[in-house]
Write a protein that holds these residues in place. Structure first.
Motif, PDB file in Angstrom:
ATOM      1  N   SER A 366       0.827  -1.204   0.000  1.00  0.00           N
ATOM      2  CA  SER A 366       0.000   0.000   0.000  1.00  0.00           C
ATOM      3  C   SER A 366       0.865   1.259   0.000  1.00  0.00           C
ATOM      4  O   SER A 366       2.084   1.202   0.208  1.00  0.00           O
ATOM      5  CB  SER A 366      -0.898   0.016   1.229  1.00  0.00           C
ATOM      6  OG  SER A 366      -0.126   0.154   2.406  1.00  0.00           O
ATOM      7  N   VAL A 367       0.196   2.392  -0.205  1.00  0.00           N
ATOM      8  CA  VAL A 367       0.887   3.675  -0.113  1.00  0.00           C
ATOM      9  C   VAL A 367       1.508   3.833   1.273  1.00  0.00           C
ATOM     10  O   VAL A 367       2.674   4.225   1.404  1.00  0.00           O
ATOM     11  CB  VAL A 367      -0.099   4.829  -0.393  1.00  0.00           C
ATOM     12  CG1 VAL A 367       0.557   6.182  -0.111  1.00  0.00           C
ATOM     13  CG2 VAL A 367      -0.599   4.772  -1.837  1.00  0.00           C
ATOM     14  N   ARG A 368       0.753   3.502   2.304  1.00  0.00           N
ATOM     15  CA  ARG A 368       1.254   3.610   3.680  1.00  0.00           C
ATOM     16  C   ARG A 368       2.493   2.755   3.885  1.00  0.00           C
ATOM     17  O   ARG A 368       3.511   3.228   4.415  1.00  0.00           O
ATOM     18  CB  ARG A 368       0.158   3.177   4.667  1.00  0.00           C
ATOM     19  CG  ARG A 368       0.636   3.120   6.130  1.00  0.00           C
ATOM     20  CD  ARG A 368      -0.474   2.636   7.046  1.00  0.00           C
ATOM     21  NE  ARG A 368      -0.964   1.327   6.661  1.00  0.00           N
ATOM     22  CZ  ARG A 368      -0.362   0.181   6.971  1.00  0.00           C
ATOM     23  NH1 ARG A 368       0.766   0.185   7.661  1.00  0.00           N
ATOM     24  NH2 ARG A 368      -0.871  -0.971   6.590  1.00  0.00           N
ATOM     25  N   GLU A 369       2.442   1.508   3.457  1.00  0.00           N
ATOM     26  CA  GLU A 369       3.567   0.588   3.665  1.00  0.00           C
ATOM     27  C   GLU A 369       4.807   1.042   2.900  1.00  0.00           C
ATOM     28  O   GLU A 369       5.937   0.913   3.382  1.00  0.00           O
ATOM     29  CB  GLU A 369       3.164  -0.815   3.240  1.00  0.00           C
ATOM     30  CG  GLU A 369       2.139  -1.452   4.181  1.00  0.00           C
ATOM     31  CD  GLU A 369       1.529  -2.712   3.603  1.00  0.00           C
ATOM     32  OE1 GLU A 369       1.261  -3.647   4.380  1.00  0.00           O
ATOM     33  OE2 GLU A 369       1.295  -2.748   2.367  1.00  0.00           O
ATOM     34  N   ASN A 370       4.620   1.599   1.689  1.00  0.00           N
ATOM     35  CA  ASN A 370       5.757   2.089   0.919  1.00  0.00           C
ATOM     36  C   ASN A 370       6.399   3.300   1.559  1.00  0.00           C
ATOM     37  O   ASN A 370       7.624   3.438   1.556  1.00  0.00           O
ATOM     38  CB  ASN A 370       5.317   2.412  -0.518  1.00  0.00           C
ATOM     39  CG  ASN A 370       5.443   1.234  -1.459  1.00  0.00           C
ATOM     40  OD1 ASN A 370       6.495   1.001  -2.042  1.00  0.00           O
ATOM     41  ND2 ASN A 370       4.370   0.464  -1.586  1.00  0.00           N
ATOM     42  N   ILE A 371       5.592   4.183   2.128  1.00  0.00           N
ATOM     43  CA  ILE A 371       6.144   5.392   2.741  1.00  0.00           C
ATOM     44  C   ILE A 371       6.966   5.062   3.979  1.00  0.00           C
ATOM     45  O   ILE A 371       8.066   5.586   4.179  1.00  0.00           O
ATOM     46  CB  ILE A 371       5.017   6.385   3.082  1.00  0.00           C
ATOM     47  CG1 ILE A 371       4.427   6.982   1.798  1.00  0.00           C
ATOM     48  CG2 ILE A 371       5.534   7.505   3.997  1.00  0.00           C
ATOM     49  CD1 ILE A 371       3.258   7.912   2.040  1.00  0.00           C
ATOM     50  N   VAL A 372       6.456   4.166   4.834  1.00  0.00           N
ATOM     51  CA  VAL A 372       7.119   3.915   6.117  1.00  0.00           C
ATOM     52  C   VAL A 372       8.169   2.807   6.036  1.00  0.00           C
ATOM     53  O   VAL A 372       8.794   2.470   7.037  1.00  0.00           O
ATOM     54  CB  VAL A 372       6.090   3.560   7.218  1.00  0.00           C
ATOM     55  CG1 VAL A 372       5.078   4.671   7.381  1.00  0.00           C
ATOM     56  CG2 VAL A 372       5.386   2.232   6.914  1.00  0.00           C
ATOM     57  N   LEU A 373       8.394   2.265   4.841  1.00  0.00           N
ATOM     58  CA  LEU A 373       9.266   1.106   4.685  1.00  0.00           C
ATOM     59  C   LEU A 373      10.654   1.330   5.288  1.00  0.00           C
ATOM     60  O   LEU A 373      11.166   0.486   6.026  1.00  0.00           O
ATOM     61  CB  LEU A 373       9.398   0.760   3.199  1.00  0.00           C
ATOM     62  CG  LEU A 373       9.937  -0.623   2.839  1.00  0.00           C
ATOM     63  CD1 LEU A 373       9.072  -1.716   3.429  1.00  0.00           C
ATOM     64  CD2 LEU A 373      10.017  -0.779   1.326  1.00  0.00           C
ATOM     65  N   ALA A 374      11.272   2.474   4.986  1.00  0.00           N
ATOM     66  CA  ALA A 374      12.632   2.728   5.478  1.00  0.00           C
ATOM     67  C   ALA A 374      12.648   3.219   6.917  1.00  0.00           C
ATOM     68  O   ALA A 374      13.688   3.167   7.584  1.00  0.00           O
ATOM     69  CB  ALA A 374      13.324   3.754   4.579  1.00  0.00           C
ATOM     70  N   ALA A 375      11.497   3.691   7.396  1.00  0.00           N
ATOM     71  CA  ALA A 375      11.449   4.269   8.741  1.00  0.00           C
ATOM     72  C   ALA A 375      10.950   3.288   9.796  1.00  0.00           C
ATOM     73  O   ALA A 375      10.762   3.689  10.957  1.00  0.00           O
ATOM     74  CB  ALA A 375      10.541   5.507   8.732  1.00  0.00           C
ATOM     75  N   MET A 376      10.757   2.033   9.441  1.00  0.00           N
ATOM     76  CA  MET A 376      10.200   1.060  10.386  1.00  0.00           C
ATOM     77  C   MET A 376      10.993   0.967  11.695  1.00  0.00           C
ATOM     78  O   MET A 376      10.389   0.919  12.779  1.00  0.00           O
ATOM     79  CB  MET A 376      10.102  -0.317   9.726  1.00  0.00           C
ATOM     80  CG  MET A 376       9.101  -0.372   8.591  1.00  0.00           C
ATOM     81  SD  MET A 376       7.398  -0.149   9.141  1.00  0.00           S
ATOM     82  CE  MET A 376       6.935  -1.835   9.425  1.00  0.00           C
ATOM     83  N   PRO A 377      12.335   0.945  11.663  1.00  0.00           N
ATOM     84  CA  PRO A 377      13.062   0.877  12.944  1.00  0.00           C
ATOM     85  C   PRO A 377      12.754   2.057  13.867  1.00  0.00           C
ATOM     86  O   PRO A 377      12.690   1.905  15.082  1.00  0.00           O
ATOM     87  CB  PRO A 377      14.532   0.878  12.509  1.00  0.00           C
ATOM     88  CG  PRO A 377      14.519   0.323  11.127  1.00  0.00           C
ATOM     89  CD  PRO A 377      13.263   0.847  10.521  1.00  0.00           C
ATOM     90  N   ARG A 378      12.537   3.224  13.282  1.00  0.00           N
ATOM     91  CA  ARG A 378      12.243   4.406  14.088  1.00  0.00           C
ATOM     92  C   ARG A 378      10.819   4.374  14.659  1.00  0.00           C
ATOM     93  O   ARG A 378      10.538   5.044  15.653  1.00  0.00           O
ATOM     94  CB  ARG A 378      12.403   5.671  13.244  1.00  0.00           C
ATOM     95  CG  ARG A 378      13.811   5.898  12.701  1.00  0.00           C
ATOM     96  CD  ARG A 378      13.900   7.260  12.049  1.00  0.00           C
ATOM     97  NE  ARG A 378      15.247   7.506  11.515  1.00  0.00           N
ATOM     98  CZ  ARG A 378      15.677   8.696  11.150  1.00  0.00           C
ATOM     99  NH1 ARG A 378      14.883   9.753  11.239  1.00  0.00           N
ATOM    100  NH2 ARG A 378      16.904   8.847  10.684  1.00  0.00           N
ATOM    101  N   LEU A 379       9.953   3.646  13.978  1.00  0.00           N
ATOM    102  CA  LEU A 379       8.549   3.624  14.382  1.00  0.00           C
ATOM    103  C   LEU A 379       8.215   2.427  15.270  1.00  0.00           C
ATOM    104  O   LEU A 379       7.054   2.215  15.598  1.00  0.00           O
ATOM    105  CB  LEU A 379       7.643   3.595  13.135  1.00  0.00           C
ATOM    106  CG  LEU A 379       7.822   4.774  12.163  1.00  0.00           C
ATOM    107  CD1 LEU A 379       6.954   4.573  10.922  1.00  0.00           C
ATOM    108  CD2 LEU A 379       7.474   6.083  12.837  1.00  0.00           C
ATOM    109  N   SER A 380       9.233   1.650  15.625  1.00  0.00           N
ATOM    110  CA  SER A 380       8.987   0.452  16.431  1.00  0.00           C
ATOM    111  C   SER A 380       9.613   0.594  17.812  1.00  0.00           C
ATOM    112  O   SER A 380      10.548   1.370  18.022  1.00  0.00           O
ATOM    113  CB  SER A 380       9.557  -0.786  15.730  1.00  0.00           C
ATOM    114  OG  SER A 380      10.963  -0.700  15.627  1.00  0.00           O
TER     115      SER A 380
END
Length: 531
Positions: A366-380
């Protein structure tokens, strides 16, 4: 509705331009013509006879051949197999006659000025050569209609001239060419008529020769003609104008002499004394030779050069995606050793690659998953990703970049090219980088989306980000950058700065076969040059 009561005609022996913003309906119309989609209503006629295509193969059999912007061939197959796929020559016992196929493929490619072993796997070739193979396949079919979707986006000037010669031959044979493109010079050079679509509706069809360029752009954007004349064809710098020598320069961007901006804006865009990123004598066998350059916070550095000059390789080396034989990279005064993509991201360096389909978006997500793909470590936290944080980040960047999607959960592969590019920009911007490397960020997107991306680049530089802009569009380099480093054959051929950043000077450096003198603007300290 993707298409709403669109009527369109294509005459034998003409080259017809199809233009419009992303989301205007161009791709949908092509898919209807080629059997990918079935229309809900209306009629399609070919040679005066009504036709209905259930699948693309039927359209091809009927004489409609298509060359897509994103090369739609089989990478692991050979060049010859790609050209003759589905119609391979057979010998007397019904087996593929490889000798004949290789011979005919060589003869066909020779006509395009391409010297390549037809037995070579397609994926080993450059993007431009792959595009020419796709063109060879399309014209080798007995076609009545050839549809070309941004065919020059990956070609160097010599290959573009070959393409235009082929188009002229097709016209001479009475074959109709539908040319989807956004480069005005190309459209006015080779097209007879133009059809404009906007928001899935037909806006205009008529002769191109008598149509003013500004009028054409205004129809595509749905903007008042006076506004288009005021803001120019790009969004860099606000007011673009002609400098009297046929070279469009923006009044709003400072080229090093401090003119054209207010005092507050001038302070915001003055590059920092310490480079955000410095490359010194980067070398990679057969690709890069002693590449040295510096990027400063608050500026846009252009990287120019013809196809194969080493632009993309340089950007990948700066982002740790291309290993080097020698050389040094320094970010914020700190030497980066054994730099890989992860290390580059930690150092605040982000790269938007040229090929968004192969190296950027993940179409099934999804658009959401593509946007946050590289930022996942920061968001976890403790390995658990916060959906609330994801939604907040996605909402911020969808609004800031004006990403057009039905919802954040829409698959990104369903978006237009311009919106896919914005999703990729959002992915890297949410990491808050210090250096942003943009490889052809406006390639293959319409003038409306292009203007939005250009405006965003300028805003990011004003906020203090160091931006490297790679572009094949000379006007984009001239209007949108503070300095331009020109590459040729994997080496730095020259650097233009301040008043030296003009179309004539840039073309001189691109065309010259000897090292070009560096054009410096007044006031630049000598120690700022890392070389």
């Amino acid at each position: 509705m993707a298409l709403d009561d669109v009527s369109f005609s294509l005459r034998a022996g003409e080259t017809h331009a199809l233009v419009g913003e992303n989301g205007a309906g161009k791709s949908t119309l092509i898919k209807v013509l080629t059997g990918v989609h079935r229309p809900d209503g209306g009629e399609l006629r070919l040679g005066g006879q009504p036709v209905r295509f259930a699948r693309p193969f039927e359209a091809q059999q009927a004489g409609i051949s298509t060359i897509y912007q994103e090369v739609n061939l089989v990478p692991l197959m050979s060049v010859a197999r790609n050209i003759f796929l589905g119609r391979e020559p057979k010998n007397r016992i019904g087996l593929i006659d490889f000798a004949r196929m290789h011979r005919e493929a060589t003869e066909l490619l020779d006509g395009f000025g391409i010297r390549v072993d037809p037995r070579k796997p397609l994926h080993t070739l450059g993007i431009g050569t792959r595009q020419m193979v796709a063109l060879a396949r399309a014209v080798s079919v007995d076609a009545q209609v050839v549809i070309m979707d941004e065919p020059t986006s990956s070609l160097e000037p010599r290959e573009v001239e070959t393409l235009f010669r082929v188009i002229g031959n097709l016209r001479g044979q009475g074959i109709a060419v539908l040319y989807v493109g956004h480069r005005m010079d190309e459209l006015y050079r080779i097209c007879d008529r133009v059809t404009v679509l906007r928001d899935g509706r037909h806006i205009h069809t008529g002769d191109l020769a008598g149509l003013d360029r500004m009028r054409l752009v205004s129809m595509m954007l749905g903007r008042d003609l006076s506004e288009v004349r005021r803001t120019g064809l790009t969004r860099f710098d606000g007011d673009g104008h002609d400098d009297g020598n046929g070279e469009r320069r923006g009044e709003g961007r400072d080229k090093g002499n401090g003119e054209g901006r207010g005092e507050e804006d001038d302070a915001a865009r003055t590059p920092e004394r310490t480079p955000a990123l410095t490359a010194t004598r980067l070398n990679r066998r057969h690709q890069l030779h002693d590449i040295s350059l510096s990027l400063y916070g608050g500026e846009v550095l252009g990287l120019g050069g013809l196809l194969g000059s080493g632009r993309s390789e340089t950007a990948k080396a700066l982002a740790g995606a291309l290993s080097l034989d020698s050389g040094e990279l320094t970010a914020g005064g700190r030497t980066l050793r054994r730099l890989g993509p992860a290390g580059a991201i930690r150092a605040g360096i982000s790269l938007l690659p040229e090929d968004r389909k192969a190296e950027g978006i993940v179409p099934g997500l999804s658009v959401r998953e593509n946007i946050v793909l590289a930022a996942m470590p920061r968001l976890s936290r403790f390995g658990v990703v916060s959906r609330r944080k994801q939604d907040r980040v996605v909402d911020i960047f969808m609004r800031r970049l004006r990403i057009k999607a039905s919802s954040p959960e829409q698959p990104v592969g369903e978006l237009s090219g311009g919106n896919q590019q914005k999703v990729l920009l959002a992915r890297w911007l949410c990491l808050e980088p210090k250096v942003l490397l943009l490889d052809e960020p406006t390639r293959g997107i319409d003038v409306g989306a292009k203007a939005e991306v250009q405006s965003l680049i300028d805003d990011l530089a004003r906020e203090g980000l160091a931006v490297l802009l790679i572009s094949s569009d000379i006007e984009e380099l001239i209007e949108g950058t503070d300095r331009v480093v020109v590459l040729r054959g994997g080496s730095v051929a020259g650097e233009l700065e301040g008043d030296a950043v003009t179309e004539s000077r840039l073309l001189e450096v691109l065309a010259d076969h000897s090292p070009a003198p560096t054009g410096k603007a007044p006031g630049r300290a000598a120690q700022e040059d890392p070389r």
